[in-house]
Design a protein around this motif. Structure first.
Motif, PDB file in Angstrom:
ATOM      1  N   VAL A   1      33.303  28.369  44.932  1.00 57.04           N
ATOM      2  CA  VAL A   1      33.798  29.344  43.963  1.00 57.04           C
ATOM      3  C   VAL A   1      34.071  30.627  44.729  1.00 57.04           C
ATOM      4  O   VAL A   1      33.179  31.154  45.403  1.00 57.04           O
ATOM      5  CB  VAL A   1      32.790  29.603  42.831  1.00 57.04           C
ATOM      6  CG1 VAL A   1      33.307  30.709  41.906  1.00 57.04           C
ATOM      7  CG2 VAL A   1      32.531  28.327  42.045  1.00 57.04           C
ATOM      8  N   ILE A   2      35.321  31.114  44.646  1.00 56.79           N
ATOM      9  CA  ILE A   2      35.741  32.255  45.447  1.00 56.79           C
ATOM     10  C   ILE A   2      36.269  33.370  44.551  1.00 56.79           C
ATOM     11  O   ILE A   2      37.122  33.135  43.688  1.00 56.79           O
ATOM     12  CB  ILE A   2      36.817  31.832  46.466  1.00 56.79           C
ATOM     13  CG1 ILE A   2      36.208  30.832  47.442  1.00 56.79           C
ATOM     14  CG2 ILE A   2      37.395  33.036  47.205  1.00 56.79           C
ATOM     15  CD1 ILE A   2      37.205  30.159  48.348  1.00 56.79           C
ATOM     16  N   GLN A   3      35.745  34.562  44.776  1.00 63.98           N
ATOM     17  CA  GLN A   3      36.233  35.737  44.057  1.00 63.98           C
ATOM     18  C   GLN A   3      37.526  36.208  44.713  1.00 63.98           C
ATOM     19  O   GLN A   3      37.624  36.315  45.931  1.00 63.98           O
ATOM     20  CB  GLN A   3      35.181  36.845  44.131  1.00 63.98           C
ATOM     21  CG  GLN A   3      35.596  38.133  43.444  1.00 63.98           C
ATOM     22  CD  GLN A   3      34.528  39.200  43.588  1.00 63.98           C
ATOM     23  OE1 GLN A   3      33.341  38.909  43.441  1.00 63.98           O
ATOM     24  NE2 GLN A   3      34.942  40.424  43.878  1.00 63.98           N
ATOM     25  N   ALA A   4      38.523  36.487  43.885  1.00 62.15           N
ATOM     26  CA  ALA A   4      39.828  36.901  44.406  1.00 62.15           C
ATOM     27  C   ALA A   4      40.572  37.673  43.326  1.00 62.15           C
ATOM     28  O   ALA A   4      40.154  37.708  42.164  1.00 62.15           O
ATOM     29  CB  ALA A   4      40.636  35.678  44.840  1.00 62.15           C
ATOM     30  N   ASP A   5      41.686  38.290  43.704  1.00 59.99           N
ATOM     31  CA  ASP A   5      42.513  39.034  42.755  1.00 59.99           C
ATOM     32  C   ASP A   5      43.981  38.650  42.892  1.00 59.99           C
ATOM     33  O   ASP A   5      44.549  38.000  42.025  1.00 59.99           O
ATOM     34  CB  ASP A   5      42.348  40.550  42.969  1.00 59.99           C
ATOM     35  CG  ASP A   5      40.944  41.021  42.613  1.00 59.99           C
ATOM     36  OD1 ASP A   5      40.531  40.803  41.466  1.00 59.99           O
ATOM     37  OD2 ASP A   5      40.278  41.598  43.483  1.00 59.99           O
ATOM     38  N   LYS A   6      44.596  39.038  43.988  1.00 57.19           N
ATOM     39  CA  LYS A   6      46.045  38.899  44.143  1.00 57.19           C
ATOM     40  C   LYS A   6      46.506  37.451  44.049  1.00 57.19           C
ATOM     41  O   LYS A   6      47.518  37.162  43.398  1.00 57.19           O
ATOM     42  CB  LYS A   6      46.486  39.503  45.466  1.00 57.19           C
ATOM     43  CG  LYS A   6      47.999  39.536  45.651  1.00 57.19           C
ATOM     44  CD  LYS A   6      48.400  40.294  46.893  1.00 57.19           C
ATOM     45  CE  LYS A   6      49.917  40.364  47.013  1.00 57.19           C
ATOM     46  NZ  LYS A   6      50.341  41.130  48.211  1.00 57.19           N
ATOM     47  N   VAL A   7      45.778  36.531  44.703  1.00 56.06           N
ATOM     48  CA  VAL A   7      46.236  35.135  44.721  1.00 56.06           C
ATOM     49  C   VAL A   7      46.106  34.466  43.357  1.00 56.06           C
ATOM     50  O   VAL A   7      46.605  33.359  43.152  1.00 56.06           O
ATOM     51  CB  VAL A   7      45.489  34.297  45.788  1.00 56.06           C
ATOM     52  CG1 VAL A   7      45.746  34.841  47.175  1.00 56.06           C
ATOM     53  CG2 VAL A   7      43.994  34.234  45.490  1.00 56.06           C
ATOM     54  N   LEU A   8      45.452  35.147  42.407  1.00 55.06           N
ATOM     55  CA  LEU A   8      45.280  34.581  41.064  1.00 55.06           C
ATOM     56  C   LEU A   8      46.270  35.152  40.052  1.00 55.06           C
ATOM     57  O   LEU A   8      46.220  34.813  38.873  1.00 55.06           O
ATOM     58  CB  LEU A   8      43.847  34.835  40.575  1.00 55.06           C
ATOM     59  CG  LEU A   8      42.743  34.200  41.427  1.00 55.06           C
ATOM     60  CD1 LEU A   8      41.375  34.583  40.876  1.00 55.06           C
ATOM     61  CD2 LEU A   8      42.886  32.689  41.487  1.00 55.06           C
TER      62      LEU A   8
END
Length: 211
Positions: A21-28
């Motif tokens: 489980v990876i926290q991200a912003d732009k790629v989502l």
């Protein structure tokens, strides 16, 4: 397909066996179930997501070939979405299929750049050429020098700031993907079996017996 131009760094929030489980912003921003996202250069499939995280499965073969199994909660990772058909090709052809791993040997500053020396096995080194392309943890880089046991790359400030590479320390493992073109050229140059042997049919016997 990817280009090796990292879009952002994410944070590993959870690792449970073959599940990340990876926290991200732009790629989502435009993500859908089944989309591909490269995590430290490894092409993974999104199986679940929310506004600021996504989940992906990792098979045993991927853990054997890459450094993903060494990640710990809180580790930063390089992220890139699969290349859009109308996107710019800013790096090089990156498949997201890791060939193996290398080890950071040392780093050395020269002016505004930092040299990074990576060691790797002969099976990978044969595909690495001076001034050719290499993906290190998913980052598209130019090989500046090939040595007997590895190679060197030079990192500009922007790359250092936008990726995880300069946070690596001596002895750390990194994912390597070599030039895909070199691998296919080598495969095509291998000796080929005659067509009759491939098919299992004795064509000479058939001709001699009037078939």
């Amino acid at each position: 397909m990817f280009t090796g131009i990292i879009e952002e760094t994410g944070v590993l929030k959870e690792q449970n066996g073959g599940n990340l489980v990876i926290q991200a912003d732009k790629v989502l921003e435009d993500v859908h179930l089944g989309d591909s996202i490269a995590v430290n250069g490894v092409c993974l499939t999104v199986t679940e997501f929310q506004k600021n995280w996504f989940r992906a499965d990792v098979m045993a073969e991927t853990l054997r070939r890459s450094s993903l199994g060494t990640l710990k909660k809180g580790s930063r990772v390089n992220l890139e979405r699969a290349m859009a058909a109308n996107g710019r090709f800013g790096g090089h052809i990156v498949s997201g299929h890791i060939d193996g791993t290398g080890t950071v040997e040392n780093t050395q500053r020269e002016g505004n750049a930092i040299w990074v020396t990576i060691s790797c096995g002969a099976a990978l080194l044969r595909y690495i050429a001076e001034k050719g392309s290499i993906a290190i943890d998913g980052i598209s880089l130019t090989v500046a020098e090939v040595t007997e046991n590895g190679f060197r790359v030079s990192i500009i400030p922007h790359t250092g700031e936008e990726t995880t590479l300069l946070a690596r320390r001596t002895g750390d493992m990194v994912n390597l993907e070599t030039d895909i073109i070199a691998k296919y050229v080598e495969r095509l140059m291998l000796p080929q079996e005659p067509e009759e042997k491939k098919s299992g049919i004795d064509l000479e016997f058939l001709r001699e017996n009037g078939f």
